[in-house]
Scaffold this motif. Structure first.
Motif, PDB file in Angstrom:
ATOM      1  N   MET A 176     111.329  52.509  21.266  1.00 13.23           N
ATOM      2  CA  MET A 176     111.765  52.608  19.884  1.00 13.23           C
ATOM      3  C   MET A 176     110.602  52.273  18.957  1.00 13.23           C
ATOM      4  SD  MET A 176     115.175  52.909  18.941  1.00 13.23           S
ATOM      5  CE  MET A 176     115.542  54.324  19.914  1.00 13.23           C
ATOM      6  N   ALA A 177     110.517  53.007  17.900  1.00 14.49           N
ATOM      7  CA  ALA A 177     109.417  52.826  16.960  1.00 14.49           C
ATOM      8  C   ALA A 177     109.882  52.067  15.727  1.00 14.49           C
ATOM      9  CB  ALA A 177     108.854  54.188  16.567  1.00 14.49           C
ATOM     10  N   TYR A 178     110.331  50.841  15.919  1.00 12.42           N
ATOM     11  CA  TYR A 178     110.703  49.996  14.789  1.00 12.42           C
ATOM     12  C   TYR A 178     110.280  48.575  15.102  1.00 12.42           C
ATOM     13  CZ  TYR A 178     114.766  48.774  17.676  1.00 12.42           C
ATOM     14  OH  TYR A 178     115.579  48.356  18.689  1.00 12.42           O
ATOM     15  N   ASP A 179     110.213  47.748  14.082  1.00 12.24           N
ATOM     16  CA  ASP A 179     109.789  46.366  14.225  1.00 12.24           C
ATOM     17  C   ASP A 179     110.963  45.536  14.749  1.00 12.24           C
ATOM     18  OD1 ASP A 179     109.352  43.588  13.574  1.00 12.24           O
ATOM     19  OD2 ASP A 179     107.721  44.211  12.267  1.00 12.24           O
ATOM     20  N   ALA A 180     110.841  45.031  15.956  1.00 16.02           N
ATOM     21  CA  ALA A 180     111.919  44.256  16.573  1.00 16.02           C
ATOM     22  C   ALA A 180     112.216  42.977  15.793  1.00 16.02           C
ATOM     23  CB  ALA A 180     111.568  43.922  18.020  1.00 16.02           C
ATOM     24  N   GLY A 181     111.205  42.420  15.156  1.00 13.81           N
ATOM     25  CA  GLY A 181     111.410  41.218  14.346  1.00 13.81           C
ATOM     26  C   GLY A 181     112.288  41.499  13.136  1.00 13.81           C
ATOM     27  N   LEU A 182     112.073  42.665  12.499  1.00 13.78           N
ATOM     28  CA  LEU A 182     112.919  43.044  11.359  1.00 13.78           C
ATOM     29  C   LEU A 182     114.348  43.314  11.827  1.00 13.78           C
ATOM     30  CD1 LEU A 182     110.537  45.438   9.370  1.00 13.78           C
ATOM     31  CD2 LEU A 182     111.126  43.061   8.838  1.00 13.78           C
ATOM     32  N   ALA A 183     114.479  43.937  12.982  1.00 11.13           N
ATOM     33  CA  ALA A 183     115.817  44.195  13.531  1.00 11.13           C
ATOM     34  C   ALA A 183     116.537  42.880  13.811  1.00 11.13           C
ATOM     35  CB  ALA A 183     115.716  45.042  14.795  1.00 11.13           C
ATOM     36  N   GLN A 184     115.819  41.919  14.371  1.00  8.76           N
ATOM     37  CA  GLN A 184     116.426  40.625  14.652  1.00  8.76           C
ATOM     38  C   GLN A 184     116.851  39.934  13.357  1.00  8.76           C
ATOM     39  OE1 GLN A 184     114.050  37.962  17.023  1.00  8.76           O
ATOM     40  NE2 GLN A 184     115.433  36.257  16.708  1.00  8.76           N
ATOM     41  N   MET A 185     116.011  39.997  12.329  1.00  7.93           N
ATOM     42  CA  MET A 185     116.322  39.375  11.050  1.00  7.93           C
ATOM     43  C   MET A 185     117.594  39.983  10.446  1.00  7.93           C
ATOM     44  SD  MET A 185     113.826  39.013   7.735  1.00  7.93           S
ATOM     45  CE  MET A 185     113.492  40.757   7.749  1.00  7.93           C
ATOM     46  N   MET A 186     117.697  41.311  10.478  1.00  7.73           N
ATOM     47  CA  MET A 186     118.886  41.966   9.933  1.00  7.73           C
ATOM     48  C   MET A 186     120.115  41.625  10.762  1.00  7.73           C
ATOM     49  SD  MET A 186     117.439  45.597   8.576  1.00  7.73           S
ATOM     50  CE  MET A 186     118.765  45.985   7.451  1.00  7.73           C
ATOM     51  N   GLY A 187     119.943  41.563  12.077  1.00  8.61           N
ATOM     52  CA  GLY A 187     121.046  41.175  12.940  1.00  8.61           C
ATOM     53  C   GLY A 187     121.535  39.765  12.632  1.00  8.61           C
ATOM     54  N   ASP A 226     121.288  38.290   9.733  1.00 11.11           N
ATOM     55  CA  ASP A 226     121.985  38.351   8.443  1.00 11.11           C
ATOM     56  C   ASP A 226     123.453  38.725   8.636  1.00 11.11           C
ATOM     57  OD1 ASP A 226     119.648  37.755   7.063  1.00 11.11           O
ATOM     58  OD2 ASP A 226     119.299  39.816   6.379  1.00 11.11           O
ATOM     59  N   LEU A 227     123.722  39.548   9.642  1.00 14.44           N
ATOM     60  CA  LEU A 227     125.079  40.046   9.885  1.00 14.44           C
ATOM     61  C   LEU A 227     125.852  39.197  10.885  1.00 14.44           C
ATOM     62  CD1 LEU A 227     124.100  43.789   9.973  1.00 14.44           C
ATOM     63  CD2 LEU A 227     125.553  42.704   8.247  1.00 14.44           C
ATOM     64  N   ASP A 228     125.188  38.240  11.497  1.00 18.38           N
ATOM     65  CA  ASP A 228     125.829  37.389  12.495  1.00 18.38           C
ATOM     66  C   ASP A 228     127.031  36.677  11.873  1.00 18.38           C
ATOM     67  OD1 ASP A 228     126.045  36.288  15.070  1.00 18.38           O
ATOM     68  OD2 ASP A 228     125.012  34.460  14.419  1.00 18.38           O
ATOM     69  N   GLY A 229     128.130  36.683  12.584  1.00 23.66           N
ATOM     70  CA  GLY A 229     129.335  36.024  12.087  1.00 23.66           C
ATOM     71  C   GLY A 229     130.317  36.962  11.419  1.00 23.66           C
ATOM     72  N   HIS A 230     129.877  38.164  11.089  1.00 22.98           N
ATOM     73  CA  HIS A 230     130.788  39.155  10.504  1.00 22.98           C
ATOM     74  C   HIS A 230     131.511  39.866  11.645  1.00 22.98           C
ATOM     75  CE1 HIS A 230     129.449  38.993   6.292  1.00 22.98           C
ATOM     76  NE2 HIS A 230     128.240  38.760   6.798  1.00 22.98           N
ATOM     77  N   MET A 231     132.807  39.871  11.608  1.00 22.69           N
ATOM     78  CA  MET A 231     133.597  40.549  12.639  1.00 22.69           C
ATOM     79  C   MET A 231     133.409  42.062  12.526  1.00 22.69           C
ATOM     80  SD  MET A 231     135.015  38.102  14.296  1.00 22.69           S
ATOM     81  CE  MET A 231     136.181  39.011  15.263  1.00 22.69           C
TER      82      MET A 231
END
Length: 109
Positions: free
Chosen positions: A1-12, A14-19
């Motif tokens: 995948m051609a994306y920044d895994a750190g940015l993906a983790q950060m966005m994930g 941010d969404l943690d805890g949302h059902m």
């Protein structure tokens, strides 16, 4: 995948805890979905948010946001953002809130 895994983790995080949040590989990157509806994601040039057509102009007024145009034509209701915007907690939170409100207004898939 051609994306920044750190940015993906950060966005994930941010969404943690949302059902109802899941992730899926799309658009050459990683997208986050609420009940099957896209909220946001990361791609090789930064990220994207599905804010909805009614809030697109508001989202585009945020520094670092531009129309999402993977196909050469703007995709209505979606904005692309640069890495600087994604790294800015305040601007990212504003767009994420818009995108979550949009996804919440849609029927589950």
């Amino acid at each position: 995948m051609a994306y920044d895994a750190g940015l993906a983790q950060m966005m994930g995080e941010d969404l943690d805890g949302h059902m109802g949040i899941t992730s899926k590989k799309m658009f050459g990157g990683l997208c986050f979905l609420l009940n099957g509806n896209m909220v946001c994601g990361v791609h090789k040039d930064g990220g994207m948010f599905r804010v909805g057509k009614s809030r697109e102009a508001e989202a585009l007024a945020i520094e670092g946001a531009r129309p999402l145009d993977f196909t050469g034509r703007p995709m209505g209701g979606m904005v692309s953002v640069d890495e600087d915007l994604l790294a800015d907690d305040q601007r990212r939170a504003i767009l994420l809130q818009m995108a979550m409100e949009n996804a919440s207004s849609l029927p589950p898939k």
